[in-house]
Design an enzyme around this catalytic site. Sequence first.
Site, PDB file in Angstrom:
ATOM      1  N   ARG A 198       0.798  -1.127   0.103  1.00 39.98           N
ATOM      2  CA  ARG A 198       0.110   0.090   0.048  1.00 39.98           C
ATOM      3  C   ARG A 198       1.075   1.327  -0.069  1.00 39.98           C
ATOM      4  O   ARG A 198       1.881   1.370   0.682  1.00 39.98           O
ATOM      5  CB  ARG A 198      -0.975   0.116   1.147  1.00 39.98           C
ATOM      6  CG  ARG A 198      -1.957  -1.252   1.205  1.00 39.98           C
ATOM      7  CD  ARG A 198      -2.888  -1.212   2.366  1.00 39.98           C
ATOM      8  NE  ARG A 198      -3.707  -2.096   2.450  1.00 39.98           N
ATOM      9  CZ  ARG A 198      -4.397  -2.585   3.469  1.00 39.98           C
ATOM     10  NH1 ARG A 198      -4.704  -1.515   4.517  1.00 39.98           N
ATOM     11  NH2 ARG A 198      -5.381  -3.338   3.543  1.00 39.98           N
ATOM     12  N   ARG A 234       2.182   1.122  10.331  1.00 40.48           N
ATOM     13  CA  ARG A 234       1.688   1.646   8.984  1.00 40.48           C
ATOM     14  C   ARG A 234       2.938   1.276   8.149  1.00 40.48           C
ATOM     15  O   ARG A 234       3.693   1.924   8.034  1.00 40.48           O
ATOM     16  CB  ARG A 234       0.906   2.955   8.940  1.00 40.48           C
ATOM     17  CG  ARG A 234       0.022   3.175   7.932  1.00 40.48           C
ATOM     18  CD  ARG A 234      -0.596   4.644   7.931  1.00 40.48           C
ATOM     19  NE  ARG A 234      -1.100   4.666   9.133  1.00 40.48           N
ATOM     20  CZ  ARG A 234      -2.484   4.110   9.317  1.00 40.48           C
ATOM     21  NH1 ARG A 234      -3.286   3.923   8.304  1.00 40.48           N
ATOM     22  NH2 ARG A 234      -3.408   4.641  10.529  1.00 40.48           N
ATOM     23  N   GLU A 242      -6.766  -0.691  15.459  1.00 40.98           N
ATOM     24  CA  GLU A 242      -7.363  -1.826  14.732  1.00 40.98           C
ATOM     25  C   GLU A 242      -6.035  -2.717  14.199  1.00 40.98           C
ATOM     26  O   GLU A 242      -5.111  -2.490  13.847  1.00 40.98           O
ATOM     27  CB  GLU A 242      -7.930  -1.181  13.306  1.00 40.98           C
ATOM     28  CG  GLU A 242      -8.274  -2.214  12.222  1.00 40.98           C
ATOM     29  CD  GLU A 242      -8.267  -1.645  10.727  1.00 40.98           C
ATOM     30  OE1 GLU A 242      -8.240  -2.612   9.896  1.00 40.98           O
ATOM     31  OE2 GLU A 242      -8.202  -0.600  10.591  1.00 40.98           O
ATOM     32  N   SER A 260     -10.165  -6.730  10.431  1.00 40.00           N
ATOM     33  CA  SER A 260     -11.525  -6.213   9.866  1.00 40.00           C
ATOM     34  C   SER A 260     -12.154  -7.465   9.230  1.00 40.00           C
ATOM     35  O   SER A 260     -11.632  -8.485   8.829  1.00 40.00           O
ATOM     36  CB  SER A 260     -11.278  -5.016   9.109  1.00 40.00           C
ATOM     37  OG  SER A 260     -10.764  -5.490   7.729  1.00 40.00           O
ATOM     38  N   ARG A 276       0.946  -5.759  12.828  1.00 35.24           N
ATOM     39  CA  ARG A 276       0.028  -5.164  13.959  1.00 35.24           C
ATOM     40  C   ARG A 276      -0.187  -6.254  14.915  1.00 35.24           C
ATOM     41  O   ARG A 276      -0.092  -5.871  16.081  1.00 35.24           O
ATOM     42  CB  ARG A 276      -1.063  -4.584  13.314  1.00 35.24           C
ATOM     43  CG  ARG A 276      -1.017  -3.555  12.314  1.00 35.24           C
ATOM     44  CD  ARG A 276      -2.172  -3.077  11.831  1.00 35.24           C
ATOM     45  NE  ARG A 276      -1.985  -1.877  11.107  1.00 35.24           N
ATOM     46  CZ  ARG A 276      -3.024  -0.876  10.617  1.00 35.24           C
ATOM     47  NH1 ARG A 276      -4.293  -1.011  11.071  1.00 35.24           N
ATOM     48  NH2 ARG A 276      -2.773   0.157   9.840  1.00 35.24           N
TER      49      ARG A 276
END
Length: 410
Positions: A246, A261, A333, A336, A375
């Site tokens: 990303r 991130r 987070e 998901s 994460r």
Amino acid sequence: MIDIKFIRQNREKVESAVRNKGINIDFDQLLKWDEERRRLLTEIEQKRSEQRKTSDREKAKQFKNEISAYKKSLSEIEAEFNDLFSKVPNLPADDVRVGEDESENEIIKTVGEKTRFNFSPRDHLEIGERLDIIDLKRAAKVSGSRFTYLKNEAVLLQFSLINFVLDLLIKEGFKPILPPVMIKDDAMQAMGYLEHGGEKEAYHFEKDKLYFVGTSEQSIGPMYQHEILKEEDLPLRYISYSTCFRREAGSYGKDVKGIFRAHQFDKVEMFCFTKPENSDQEHEYLLSLEEKLMQQLEIPYRVVKMCTGDLGNPAARKFDLEAWIPSQNKYRETHSVSDCTDFQARRLNIRYQNKKTGQKEFVHTLNGTVFAAGRTIIAILENYQQKDGSVEIPRVLQSYLGGIKEIKNK
């Protein structure tokens, strides 16, 4: 995409739902192009019928020219129509709270006591550098910012997580898969992640007409593009492991410290194809598996249900799991899970043969994080850190690490 017939018949409802997602669509123009498109298709069919009936060569030639002109107009209209139609997002489910952004998300429940220490806790980067398991400085020298070298026990920890979740989910009937990390333009477009800013997050190779995946489901969904599945094979459940990429274009200044991130990260993902009537139940099932994983890791977490403005383009309903991060004194987070209903299946043309109705119907697609490596490792390092700088290994992972119970100072 959603059914254009549904938009025609329920315009007010659709417009309201799309606005609730924070997206503006010119439905006047969309339906105008739709009407013109249908008119041209009717004209073409009428001219073809007349062409077949006539025995006059001149009239047949005239019909041929008229059909050609109509086809040219149709091609131009359809290009405009399809471009705008592709921007219409999936509609939120009826049980999703209306809200503008993440501040209005709904906290469903909180599980586990927040980890407390009798010392000042370190953040994951300090822990990782002291233990020589995370190296951002050399990664920056080689690749730039937002890249990392995971080393030594961090690598072992990541692969212990992979083996742990494979054992658990294969027993649940999931099929393991290692998908491609590059997919064609049309496959990425069909998955519905490029509209409304999504393009900026993706790595695109224009010369090759390929995208790097930003999450594993982007290459699993298109597996059955233009196929008809057997009803008895549903649900089809996959567990995938892949590297993801990303740009993090919209995250300037956010989480610049550490590995929370990153431009490149590894991820284990669940992806399911199911019958429409089982979609809600499947969503709850995937959420329960994510919770089971976090509970076995004994990491405090909470479940958050996204409001309409924080849903994203393909999802009708979405839950996040947020792990407690002691150094930040807040939940972040880590997982998901989304129900995309038939939105992606329509764009990909994936259907199944309904034995009761005899009709070919679109499947529903769902996806859920098993773990995003970086994460999850952050959550383990921070919640299992000790005063002397060492880190305990969660009990459920120790057998996958040859009995190693802690990461010690070097």
